[in-house]
Design an enzyme around this catalytic site. Structure first.
Site, PDB file in Angstrom:
ATOM      1  N   CYS A   1      -3.151  31.527  36.302  1.00 42.90           N
ATOM      2  CA  CYS A   1      -2.871  31.086  37.792  1.00 42.90           C
ATOM      3  C   CYS A   1      -2.158  30.362  37.862  1.00 42.90           C
ATOM      4  CB  CYS A   1      -3.519  29.812  36.806  1.00 42.90           C
ATOM      5  SG  CYS A   1      -3.637  28.390  37.662  1.00 42.90           S
TER       6      CYS A   1
ATOM      7  N   CYS B   1       9.068  15.042  44.653  1.00 45.93           N
ATOM      8  CA  CYS B   1       7.843  15.859  45.024  1.00 45.93           C
ATOM      9  C   CYS B   1       7.591  15.821  44.139  1.00 45.93           C
ATOM     10  CB  CYS B   1       7.821  17.809  45.132  1.00 45.93           C
ATOM     11  SG  CYS B   1       7.037  18.710  45.228  1.00 45.93           S
TER      12      CYS B   1
ATOM     13  N   CYS C   1       3.098  20.132  42.523  1.00 44.29           N
ATOM     14  CA  CYS C   1       2.577  20.830  41.241  1.00 44.29           C
ATOM     15  C   CYS C   1       2.068  19.930  40.878  1.00 44.29           C
ATOM     16  CB  CYS C   1       3.729  21.451  40.455  1.00 44.29           C
ATOM     17  SG  CYS C   1       4.750  20.380  40.112  1.00 44.29           S
TER      18      CYS C   1
ATOM     19  N   CYS D   1      13.927  18.792  42.763  1.00 50.07           N
ATOM     20  CA  CYS D   1      12.246  18.354  42.721  1.00 50.07           C
ATOM     21  C   CYS D   1      12.272  17.541  43.671  1.00 50.07           C
ATOM     22  CB  CYS D   1      11.625  18.532  41.681  1.00 50.07           C
ATOM     23  SG  CYS D   1      10.761  19.955  40.484  1.00 50.07           S
TER      24      CYS D   1
ATOM     25  N   CYS E   1       4.871  24.980  45.682  1.00 56.43           N
ATOM     26  CA  CYS E   1       5.634  24.880  45.364  1.00 56.43           C
ATOM     27  C   CYS E   1       6.678  24.766  46.532  1.00 56.43           C
ATOM     28  CB  CYS E   1       6.260  25.022  44.059  1.00 56.43           C
ATOM     29  SG  CYS E   1       8.361  24.702  43.754  1.00 56.43           S
TER      30      CYS E   1
ATOM     31  N   ASP F   1      10.915  37.776  26.858  1.00 53.61           N
ATOM     32  CA  ASP F   1       9.165  37.423  25.664  1.00 53.61           C
ATOM     33  C   ASP F   1       8.755  37.910  24.773  1.00 53.61           C
ATOM     34  OD1 ASP F   1       7.186  35.052  26.409  1.00 53.61           O
ATOM     35  OD2 ASP F   1       6.309  36.476  27.879  1.00 53.61           O
TER      36      ASP F   1
ATOM     37  N   CYS G   1      -0.332  26.023  40.388  1.00 50.67           N
ATOM     38  CA  CYS G   1       1.310  25.005  40.875  1.00 50.67           C
ATOM     39  C   CYS G   1       2.400  25.902  41.142  1.00 50.67           C
ATOM     40  CB  CYS G   1       1.678  24.716  39.835  1.00 50.67           C
ATOM     41  SG  CYS G   1       2.094  26.147  37.981  1.00 50.67           S
TER      42      CYS G   1
ATOM     43  N   CYS H   1      -3.779  24.180  30.678  1.00 41.97           N
ATOM     44  CA  CYS H   1      -3.995  25.314  31.614  1.00 41.97           C
ATOM     45  C   CYS H   1      -4.662  26.929  31.846  1.00 41.97           C
ATOM     46  CB  CYS H   1      -2.123  25.770  31.071  1.00 41.97           C
ATOM     47  SG  CYS H   1      -1.543  26.837  31.858  1.00 41.97           S
TER      48      CYS H   1
HETATM   49  S1  SF4 Z   1       6.305  21.636  43.388  1.00 44.04           S
HETATM   50 FE1  SF4 Z   1       7.955  22.890  43.075  1.00 44.04          FE
HETATM   51  S2  SF4 Z   1       9.403  20.572  43.953  1.00 44.04           S
HETATM   52 FE2  SF4 Z   1       7.720  20.211  43.506  1.00 44.04          FE
HETATM   53  S3  SF4 Z   1       7.840  19.236  41.688  1.00 44.04           S
HETATM   54 FE3  SF4 Z   1       6.460  20.837  41.308  1.00 44.04          FE
HETATM   55  S4  SF4 Z   1       8.071  22.128  40.480  1.00 44.04           S
HETATM   56 FE4  SF4 Z   1       9.236  20.369  41.415  1.00 44.04          FE
HETATM   57  S1  SF4 Z   2      -1.529  24.866  37.995  1.00 43.74           S
HETATM   58 FE1  SF4 Z   2       0.254  26.198  36.362  1.00 43.74          FE
HETATM   59  S2  SF4 Z   2       0.107  24.438  34.954  1.00 43.74           S
HETATM   60 FE2  SF4 Z   2      -2.164  24.127  36.803  1.00 43.74          FE
HETATM   61  S3  SF4 Z   2      -4.247  25.638  34.704  1.00 43.74           S
HETATM   62 FE3  SF4 Z   2      -3.010  26.930  36.674  1.00 43.74          FE
HETATM   63  S4  SF4 Z   2      -0.685  27.490  35.886  1.00 43.74           S
HETATM   64 FE4  SF4 Z   2      -1.623  26.017  33.983  1.00 43.74          FE
END
Ligand code: SF4
Ligand code: SF4
Length: 323
Positions: free
Chosen positions: A209, A159, A162, A156, A216, A102, A212, A182
């Protein structure tokens, strides 16, 4: 973001970045803190995600993203990749290589996807069926000719959890993230004022954060780190906002030594916590009444003459949220 523009092709073509590169070894390292060190064991056998969601319901506490509660992963992952290079050299003899974590213009997620470490989720992070997405990525650029591994299919499906869970609507479409919305970007990378319209949506997230990823379904399979390096530091986990806001710069530097948080500096730290304090005052939550509410107002007022205009402006905003 700036280096994306500056490095152009080097990001897409590894040999442009490190001449002689013909293969890239991709690696992942799980970072979920060990059970006994995360404050999760005290919660019985509750799923770690339940514990993390509950933190977001306590507006007087500051929530730091899971990956950042322990030691800076850049150092840990780099050292381990270098060790892997030493072992490869011991087996095949000296070889050309360079390790990345990174820290350079590398398209990490794309390389991980192409090499089969996982598929790109709709939130844009890489997911593995057996490990979820709670891992760091690293790469070894090398002049060794290696048999390529193959990408894995995406899982995915239909789904979209997120997209619905993102507090700021930053996942504007499947696989498309608007970094400017974000919370991870806003609280870590972004140097200036947090846009006022987004501040209420940050809640008590003061560094990064995880929403998301928490939502998942594949993170049911997230793996805990086997390393003590990612054990959550007590001073960064479950702490009251007023305590965190009281750190002077020397305390901030001392308590974030070896932590990725140190890189945002004390000013952004205060900016982020001021926003969370404003949100807590606005929440009218039971935990933010009486003495706690008075302590929050006093903490903000004590910073209202801060030398930084950025901090002063966020403090003024926060005080105004209390009505
Ligand atoms: S929550 Fe996970 S499985 Fe569902 S759409 Fe988002 S990344 Fe894909
Ligand atoms: S849920 Fe994921 S995309 Fe949304 S603000 Fe949080 S880190 Fe960023």
């Amino acid at each position: 973001m700036d280096y994306m523009a500056a490095h152009g092709l080097k990001r897409a073509r590894p040999a442009e970045l490190v001449p002689g590169t013909v293969s890239v070894i991709t690696a992942r390292m799980d970072y979920l803190p060990r059970m006994d060190a995360a404050g999760w064991s005290a919660q019985g056998d509750q799923d770690w995600r339940t514990v993390e969601w509950a933190r977001l319901e306590r507006p007087h506490e500051g929530v730091v993203s899971l990956y950042a509660r322990g030691r800076d992963y850049h150092k840990v992952l780099r050292a381990r990749l270098q060790k892997l290079c030493d072992r490869i050299a011991a087996a095949v003899g000296p070889f050309g290589h360079r390790v990345f974590t990174d820290s350079a213009p590398v398209l990490e997620a794309a390389l991980a996807e192409r090499s089969g470490l996982g598929w790109r989720g709709k939130h844009t992070l890489v997911i593995d069926r057996a490990a979820g997405s709670m891992f760091f990525l690293g790469e070894i650029y090398t002049d060794l000719v290696l048999e390529p591994t193959q990408p894995v299919p995406e899982h995915c499906g239909s789904c979209s959890a997120c997209l619905s869970a993102c507090p700021t609507g930053a996942i504007v479409a499947p696989y498309r993230l608007d970094a400017r919305r974000c919370i991870s970007y806003l609280t870590i990378e972004h140097p200036g004022a947090i846009p006022p319209e987004l501040r209420p949506l940050l809640g008590n997230r003061i560094y990064g954060c995880d929403d998301c990823q928490l939502v998942c379904p594949w993170n049911k399979f997230a793996q805990r780190s086997s390393l003590p390096d990612f054990d959550a530091r007590a001073e960064l986990t479950g702490q009251r906002l007023v305590s965190l806001f009281a750190w002077d710069e020397a305390t901030f530097l001392r308590r974030t030594e070896g932590s990725p948080i140190r890189r945002i500096g004390h000013e952004r730290w205060l900016r982020n916590i001021a926003v969370a304090l404003g949100n807590a005052l606005h929440s009218r939550n039971d935990a933010v009444q009486g003495e706690e509410q008075a302590a929050m107002r006093a903490a903000l007022q004590a910073r209202s003459g801060h030398a930084s205009p950025l901090v002063r402006e966020h403090v003024a905003w926060a005080l105004a949220q209390g009505g």
